[in-house]
Design an enzyme around this catalytic site. Structure first.
Site, PDB file in Angstrom:
ATOM      1  CB  SER A   1      -8.449  -0.105   5.543  1.00 27.00           C
ATOM      2  OG  SER A   1      -9.380   0.945   5.562  1.00 27.00           O
TER       3      SER A   1
ATOM      4  CE  LYS B   1      -4.019   1.685   2.612  1.00 29.36           C
ATOM      5  NZ  LYS B   1      -4.893   1.360   3.775  1.00 29.36           N
TER       6      LYS B   1
ATOM      7  CB  SER C   1      -8.246   2.701   2.617  1.00 31.75           C
ATOM      8  OG  SER C   1      -7.363   2.301   3.658  1.00 31.75           O
TER       9      SER C   1
END
Length: 478
Positions: free
Chosen positions: A186, A87, A162
């Site tokens: 997330s 990420k 996310s």
């Protein structure tokens, strides 16, 4: 090399543990694994949009160096030669780190996150940064700056957020593991939506040094992988106190992988009678009930359990996360408000209206609320089981809230309904694949435990995966 490892696509879709074990046996090289992942990215990511930046030359150079070290007989770490991407909010000195935003599009940090350093010390190599919701602030995977990720199982459906790119990259065979972050679900949401395994550890279990924050009190670092065994192997590297993060726990790190014995006899699994099953779609409920049968087959006892203080958990959790996010972004909100997507500004602005007394109350009540919840839940059972996402996956269009559609907002909020409570409580929770909804998108089973009970959570997840094959299925990419 065995026949099973002869094709590049076979290599890229191995689990992390399978790839690491094959490397250790000399059946495959790090260079071959890295080339296989990069080839799949080049071939398929134009459609899936999971990668923000990629450094192919550095990745191939690192893979070759890993192979040379192995050939020299040097002492190697447990993840030696395994290619990964993460990420795009984990700092790596001199590397891009956009945090999925326009504001940090050109940001290059001067230091490296502890978790990245630990992975590299264990021998892993980093290929690039993965797409994500802007500043880690939505549960669906929308991103107006870099484009929305596409679900590899059902394009047009949400990927979960996310850590959207992390879920897609692991599912699509682009990366053997991807770090995510979890402030309201997330890690678990993209794991559920993309049909992979995602662990949110106890909040202080892993260092957060060098990770872009969203909420100081609710943020968690954790892995998305293909199996629970992969998570256990990675957790052995990531977990443990970090002097650079004074909030990180000093609890001893157990042998997580040794706990994966498949034996659930005597384990009590609780099905909450409050909140978590109140708004579940029928096809998700069917998959969940099947999952409970698998756990029973492994020796677990499944019982209903009453939960305490859920209203406090939900109310205080929302106050803490909204207020802390608003404070973190305050300068940018004053100086560059137009650089945020509309729904990000819409989430941040209410945080500035929360009285300090409410925020302090929410923080000061966290310990008592956790104790009350834990007495009610874990006085009766060892783990809690719920659907990870209670609804069949909506589409990206159906959850696009920038236009102000109330129905879209309702669908948007429903996605993280079952994951949010465990962030305020700080409890470990995992999402594992347990089936598909009626429209062909994955469904996830969520298991949650006491503080620092990651080993038990992963033991149950691994036992489930011994008797099911949902985790071994791979999407057919165009």
């Amino acid at each position: 090399m065995s026949a099973a490892l002869s094709a590049a696509d076979d290599l890229a879709t191995l689990s992390l543990a399978e790839a690491a074990d094959a490397l250790a046996r000399g059946e495959v090289t790090s260079l071959a694994l890295t080339e296989a992942c990069l080839a799949r990215i080049r071939r398929h990511d134009k459609a899936l949009n999971s990668v923000i930046w990629l450094d192919e030359a550095a990745a191939l150079e690192a893979a070759g160096a890993a192979d040379r070290r192995r050939a020299r007989g040097e002492a190697l770490g447990p993840l030696h030669g395994i290619p990964m991407a993460h990420k795009d909010m984990y700092y790596q000195a001199g590397k891009p780190c956009s945090c999925g935003s326009a504001i940090r599009r050109d940001f290059r940090p001067a230091y490296t996150a502890t978790v990245i350093s630990r992975l590299e010390a264990a021998g892993a190599l980093t290929m690039g940064g993965l797409n994500m919701a802007e500043f880690a602030q939505n549960p669906t995977g929308h991103n107006r700056h870099f484009g929305d990720c596409q679900n590899p199982w059902a394009q047009g459906r949400i990927t979960g957020g996310s850590s959207s790119g992390s879920g897609v990259a692991v599912a699509a065979g682009f990366s053997f593991m991807a770090l995510g972050s979890d402030t309201g679900g997330s890690i678990r949401l993209p794991a559920s939506a993309c049909g992979v395994t995602g662990l949110k550890p106890t909040q202080t279990r892993i260092s957060r040094h060098g990770v872009m924050p969203l909420s100081f009190s609710c943020d968690n670092v954790g892995p998305l992988t293909r199996t629970a065994r992969d998570c256990a192997r990675v957790m052995a590297v990531l977990a443990g106190h970090d002097p650079k993060d004074p909030t990180s726990a000093r609890e001893p790190v157990p042998d997580y992988e040794a706990a994966l014995d498949g034996d659930l006899r005597g384990l009590r699994v609780g099905v909450p009678q409050e909140w978590f099953l109140e708004e579940v779609d029928a096809d998700v409920l069917r998959a969940f009930e099947m999952s409970l049968g698998v756990l029973r087959g492994r020796g677990a006892t499944v019982v209903p359990v009453r939960l305490a203080m859920m209203r406090e958990v939900l109310t205080y959790g929302a106050i803490v996360s909204r207020t802390e996010a608003a404070s973190i972004h305050a300068n940018w909100m004053r100086d560059r408000p137009g650089d945020f997507a509309a729904h990000i500004s819409g989430r941040l602005f209410p945080g500035y209206a929360v009285p300090a007394t409410y925020y302090l109350e929410a923080l000061s009540r966290r310990g008592p609320v956790l104790r009350g919840f834990a007495r009610a839940a874990f006085g009766a059972v060892d783990l809690l089981a719920t659907p990870a996402i209670p609804c069949a996956l909506p589409s990206l269009a159906e959850t696009d809230i920038d236009g102000g559609d109330p129905a879209a907002l309702q669908r948007f909020a429903a996605v993280s309904r079952n994951t949010r409570p465990f962030n305020y409580l700080g409890l470990p929770a995992i999402s594992i694949p347990c089936g598909f909804d009626d429209r062909g998108a994955p469904v996830g089973l969520q298991l949650a435990g006491r503080p620092f009970a990651e080993a038990r959570v992963m033991q149950a997840a691994d036992a489930f995966q011994r008797d099911t094959d949902w985790h071994s299925l791979r999407p057919k990419l165009a």
